[in-house]
Each structure stands twice: as structure tokens, then as C-alpha cells.
Motif scaffolding. Structure first.
Motif, short mmCIF file in Angstrom:
data_model
loop_
_atom_site.label_atom_id
_atom_site.label_comp_id
_atom_site.label_asym_id
_atom_site.label_seq_id
_atom_site.Cartn_x
_atom_site.Cartn_y
_atom_site.Cartn_z
N SER A 119 8.98 4.90 52.73
CA SER A 119 8.15 6.11 52.83
C SER A 119 8.99 7.37 52.76
O SER A 119 8.54 8.41 52.30
CB SER A 119 7.37 6.09 54.14
OG SER A 119 8.25 6.14 55.25
N VAL A 120 10.25 7.27 53.19
CA VAL A 120 11.15 8.43 53.11
C VAL A 120 11.74 8.56 51.73
O VAL A 120 11.86 9.65 51.18
CB VAL A 120 12.26 8.30 54.17
CG1 VAL A 120 13.28 9.42 54.00
CG2 VAL A 120 11.67 8.34 55.57
N THR A 142 13.81 14.57 50.11
CA THR A 142 13.65 13.13 50.08
C THR A 142 14.49 12.48 49.00
O THR A 142 15.04 11.40 49.20
CB THR A 142 12.17 12.80 49.84
OG1 THR A 142 11.75 13.45 48.65
CG2 THR A 142 11.32 13.29 51.00
N ASP A 143 14.62 13.12 47.83
CA ASP A 143 15.40 12.51 46.76
C ASP A 143 16.86 12.38 47.16
O ASP A 143 17.52 11.40 46.89
CB ASP A 143 15.28 13.33 45.47
CG ASP A 143 13.88 13.22 44.90
OD1 ASP A 143 13.59 13.98 43.97
OD2 ASP A 143 13.10 12.39 45.39
N MET A 144 17.39 13.42 47.79
CA MET A 144 18.78 13.39 48.20
C MET A 144 18.99 12.37 49.32
O MET A 144 20.04 11.75 49.41
CB MET A 144 19.22 14.77 48.68
CG MET A 144 20.71 14.85 48.96
SD MET A 144 21.15 16.47 49.53
CE MET A 144 20.20 16.58 51.02
N PRO A 310 -5.09 18.76 53.20
CA PRO A 310 -5.45 17.68 54.11
C PRO A 310 -5.10 16.30 53.58
O PRO A 310 -5.03 15.34 54.35
CB PRO A 310 -6.98 17.85 54.26
CG PRO A 310 -7.41 18.60 53.05
CD PRO A 310 -6.26 19.50 52.69
N ASN A 311 -4.88 16.17 52.26
CA ASN A 311 -4.56 14.86 51.70
C ASN A 311 -3.08 14.50 51.83
O ASN A 311 -2.72 13.34 51.66
CB ASN A 311 -4.95 14.82 50.21
CG ASN A 311 -6.44 15.01 50.01
OD1 ASN A 311 -7.24 14.55 50.83
ND2 ASN A 311 -6.82 15.70 48.94
N THR A 312 -2.23 15.48 52.12
CA THR A 312 -0.82 15.20 52.23
C THR A 312 -0.49 14.55 53.56
O THR A 312 -1.15 14.78 54.57
CB THR A 312 0.00 16.49 52.07
OG1 THR A 312 1.39 16.16 52.12
CG2 THR A 312 -0.29 17.46 53.19
N LYS A 313 0.55 13.71 53.55
CA LYS A 313 0.99 13.03 54.75
C LYS A 313 2.14 13.74 55.45
O LYS A 313 2.58 13.32 56.50
CB LYS A 313 1.40 11.60 54.41
CG LYS A 313 0.26 10.74 53.86
CD LYS A 313 0.74 9.34 53.56
CE LYS A 313 -0.39 8.48 53.00
NZ LYS A 313 0.08 7.09 52.70
N GLU A 314 2.64 14.80 54.83
CA GLU A 314 3.76 15.52 55.41
C GLU A 314 3.31 16.40 56.56
O GLU A 314 2.23 17.00 56.52
CB GLU A 314 4.45 16.38 54.34
CG GLU A 314 5.05 15.55 53.21
CD GLU A 314 5.75 16.45 52.21
OE1 GLU A 314 5.72 17.68 52.40
OE2 GLU A 314 6.31 15.91 51.24
N TRP A 343 15.27 27.78 54.97
CA TRP A 343 15.10 26.35 55.22
C TRP A 343 14.21 26.16 56.45
O TRP A 343 14.24 26.96 57.40
CB TRP A 343 16.45 25.66 55.44
CG TRP A 343 17.42 25.88 54.33
CD1 TRP A 343 18.38 26.84 54.28
CD2 TRP A 343 17.52 25.16 53.11
NE1 TRP A 343 19.08 26.76 53.11
CE2 TRP A 343 18.58 25.73 52.37
CE3 TRP A 343 16.84 24.07 52.59
CZ2 TRP A 343 18.95 25.25 51.13
CZ3 TRP A 343 17.21 23.59 51.34
CH2 TRP A 343 18.26 24.18 50.63
N THR A 344 13.44 25.11 56.43
CA THR A 344 12.61 24.74 57.58
C THR A 344 12.98 23.34 58.03
O THR A 344 13.50 22.54 57.25
CB THR A 344 11.12 24.78 57.23
OG1 THR A 344 10.85 23.85 56.17
CG2 THR A 344 10.68 26.17 56.81
N PHE A 345 12.72 23.06 59.29
CA PHE A 345 12.97 21.72 59.83
C PHE A 345 11.69 21.18 60.45
O PHE A 345 10.84 21.94 60.93
CB PHE A 345 14.11 21.74 60.85
CG PHE A 345 13.85 22.57 62.07
CD1 PHE A 345 13.21 22.04 63.19
CD2 PHE A 345 14.25 23.90 62.11
CE1 PHE A 345 12.97 22.80 64.31
CE2 PHE A 345 14.00 24.67 63.23
CZ PHE A 345 13.37 24.13 64.33
N THR A 346 11.58 19.88 60.44
CA THR A 346 10.43 19.19 61.01
C THR A 346 10.94 17.99 61.80
O THR A 346 11.64 17.13 61.23
CB THR A 346 9.46 18.72 59.92
OG1 THR A 346 9.05 19.84 59.12
CG2 THR A 346 8.22 18.07 60.53
#
Length: 385
Positions: A119-120, A142-144, A310-314, A343-346
Motif C-alpha cells: 500500500s505504501v 511513495t515512489d522514492m 472523499p475517494n482518496t485513502k490518503e 513540505w508537509t508531514f502526516t
């Protein structure tokens, strides 16, 4: 009269012996690979997205110190410290933790399962259509993360642990799990001296120096200093300038003495010591990299939750990450500067991610978008290569 060419030395008649080049065997260290910028050894912080914020090195260069500043009463920087320690244990590094109890070492995140890894690693339609060979380069995020977790080739100057399978450079951790320490795990918890007549960091530095000297040259040490000068972990006299600045200078001296064996990440609460204070500025000057975590207020979280698809899982971002100083390793510069982006963090229940900051669309601007002529907009067929 004889003539000879000028600038030609007179030979004694003996043929010079051919020099046989000595084959240099690359030193293989656990969890270390060459930098993508200049080839110097780098190690992972346990977060693939955070590894991309070190001036293009693709990881934390050995012999450098990182300062994580955080405002407010949150502990997002503590999550990065847990990833940093967990990655060190998985790579067989020696972990030194200051001020925290031993219970902290039993709460490190465990390895993620294969389903959470996919998933990541799987991007959402994020492939480049210019050339297929550049797909592995990816973008920040995610690609990196997927690229950095691939095993490194045996020809690289990177050490892998012995075994049938090569150890990845950066593991994927799950905050909802607990790490099972390997049998060879080495974690030392150091306590500052509470005696006000002595330097509280003197015993820590002497013990750290003795351990580094006693270990083998292929042992990598990770030094963790959480909540620097916080009264919850350190005695009150630790915030005196002569105490903290002497400690920072001693750390830089130790990093210079062992440039290929030691790294440091320390955190600083800006609510107690703001960046405008002279003491904080000195700590920043004595650090190789400075990053600031600024959490969003709860009202901003609600706005992001309304504006996202609303459809995104992020999950929506929880704060801004500002880069104040990059680990430039010599006067001529080493590494590439980051793009002028926010940059943002989650921090979710399982992982910690860092991504570029993109503002949500402004409400009420749909009329202007619909009024624009559709002929001027490029078609999808024209955009594909």
C-alpha cells in the motif's frame, strides 16, 4: 656540436619498474551505502521520505548531526526518533539514548507486513510517461520510498548483513506494532548527572567516547538526544549556556574524530526555547542540519478534511516541515539544494510520511473554471507521449 630536445630529463639507462596497482577492497558496513551526490557513506533514518531531505544524499551522511525543532505540545519528532532507533537495530548498529527510560526501547515500531508495504509502495497513477527508464527515479514520496527499499547491488560500497538475503537499506515500519529486538541488539540508555556542581553531560560524553573506542571499526553508532534542555528529562542546570554549548562542541569534536562511525539526531522543544533566543541559534549553528516541525491547529485539520477528495485513502497533512539548514559537508558544498517547496508531514496510525505541500482548491472558484473556454484546454491525447 650535439643537440637534444629541451625539457627532457637525462636517463641513467635503467628501465623503470612498472607499478602494480593495489586493488582497494571497499569497506562494507551494515546499513551503509554511498551517497547519490558525492559517494560518501550514508545511512537511513528509518523513514524513506525523510531520507530524501538531506541535500540529495539519499540518507543521513555519517559524521553529521541533525536538529529537529518542534513547536507546541505534540511529539511528532519523537516518532522520527523511534524510526531512527528501530532502523539502527535492524541494521545491527549501536544505539545510545539520552534521558529516556528503558521502556522507550520496548516501544519501537515493528516491521510492516507485506500488505502494508504494497500500500505504501504502489503509487496512484503516478508513473512518468516521458520515458520508461526514468520511472524508477520517481518523485518525493511513495515512489522514492519504494526505490530506497530495494536491495542494493553487491558491487556498491554498501554493507549487507550475512545471510541468504540482502538487508534493505531502509525498512518499512508500522507504528501499530512493536519491534522484536534482534539477539545482537545493543542499546544503551544514558542518564545525565543531576549534581548541579558538575556538568550534567560529562558522564554521557565520556561513556559514549569509551564505547566508540572499544567497538570494532565496522560498528556504526546512533546517538539520540530527545527534547534537549527539557526539564522533564534533564536537570535544570542543563539549560545554562556553558553546559549546553560545551556539550554541542564536544559532540562536534566526537563526530569529527569518527566521521564514518557516528550519527546524531536531537530534538528541541521550541515552546520552551524559541528560535529567536540566542541559545537556540547557537545550537542551530553547531548542528549540520536543522528541520522544524510546525503542527497545524485543529481548525486547519477540519478544513483539510472538508477539501480533500472523499475517494482518496490518503490522510490530510498534520503540519508543515521547514528546512532551515542542510548538511553541507565542506566549504565547496556537497549535495544539491532542495527545491523551493513547502513540505508537509502526516503521522498516521502506521507510518510517518513527508510530501510537498499543495493548497486545496479555493471554494467558489468553480464558476470561473467553468466559464473558461474548453478549446484552450489541452486534451488528454495531446498530453500523452
Amino acid at each position: 656540436m650535439s643537440f637534444r630536445k629541451r625539457n627532457v630529463g637525462i636517463s641513467d639507462g635503467r628501465r623503470p619498474q612498472p607499478t602494480v596497482p593495489v586493488a582497494s577492497t571497499p569497506v562494507r558496513l551494515p546499513g551503509v551505502r554511498p551517497s547519490a551526490a558525492d559517494g560518501r557513506p550514508v545511512t537511513s533514518t528509518g523513514s524513506a521520505s525523510f531520507d530524501g531531505l538531506f541535500a540529495g544524499h539519499g540518507g543521513l551522511p555519517l559524521g553529521t548531526s541533525i536538529l529537529l525543532e518542534e513547536s507546541g505540545t505534540t511529539d511528532y519528532a519523537g516518532a522520527l526518533l523511534r524510526f531512527y532507533a528501530a532502523e539502527g537495530l535492524m541494521q545491527g548498529h549501536y544505539i545510545h539514548v539520552v534521558g529516556l527510560p528503558e521502556q522507550w526501547g520496548r516501544e519501537l515500531p515493528g516491521l510492516a507486513s507485506e500488505s502494508s508495504k504494497k500500500s505504501v509502495e504502489t503509487p496512484h497513477d503516478d508513473k512518468m510517461k516521458i520515458a520508461w527508464r526514468y520511472e524508477r527515479l520517481g518523485q518525493h514520496g511513495t515512489d522514492m520510498a519504494a526505490r530506497d527499499r530495494t536491495p542494493v547491488a553487491a558491487t556498491d560500497m554498501v554493507s549487507v548483513q550475512s545471510g541468504p538475503q540482502q538487508t534493505p537499506f531502509c525498512h518499512t515500519f508500522d507504528l501499530s506494532k512493536r519491534l522484536v529486538h534482534p539477539p545482537t541488539a545493543q542499546v544503551k540508555f544514558l542518564r545525565p548527572d543531576p549534581n548541579p556542581t558538575k556538568t550534567c553531560f560529562a558522564s554521557i560524553l565520556s561513556e559514549l567516547t569509551s564505547v566508540v573506542k572499544s567497538t570494532t571499526p565496522d560498528t556504526i553508532h546512533r546517538f539520540i538526544v530527545p527534547s534537549l534542555m527539557s526539564p522533564a528529562l534533564y536537570p535544570l542546570h542543563s539549560s545554562m549556556p556553558e553546559q549546553i554549548l560545551s556539550f554541542q562542541h564536544s559532540i562536534r569534536k566526537l563526530l569529527a574524530a569518527y566521521p564514518n562511525r557516528l550519527t546524531l539526531i536531537q530534538t528541541l522543544p521550541l515552546s520552551l526555547y524559541p528560535r529567536s533566543s540566542g541559545l537556540t541559534k547557537w545550537v542551530e549553528l553547531l548542528s549540520d542540519g536543522v528541520y522544524e516541525l510546525t503542527p497545524f491547529p485543529h481548525s486547519a485539520d477540519a478544513e483539510f478534511a472538508k477539501s480533500r477528495d472523499p475517494n482518496t485513502k490518503e490522510e490530510p497533512p498534520q503540519g508543515l516541515l521547514r528546512v532551515h539548514k542542510l548538511p553541507i559537508l565542506h566549504d565547496l558544498g556537497s549535495g544539491t539544494p532542495l527545491a523551493d517547496t513547502d513540505w508537509t508531514f502526516t503521522l498516521s496510525r502506521r507510518k510517518f510520511t513527508i510530501k510537498p505541500f499543495n493548497l486545496p482548491p479555493i471554494e467558489g472558484d468553480t464558476d470561473a473554471q467553468q466559464a473558461a473556454p474548453k478549446d484552450d484546454q489541452p486534451k488528454k491525447a495531446e498530453m500523452d507521449f
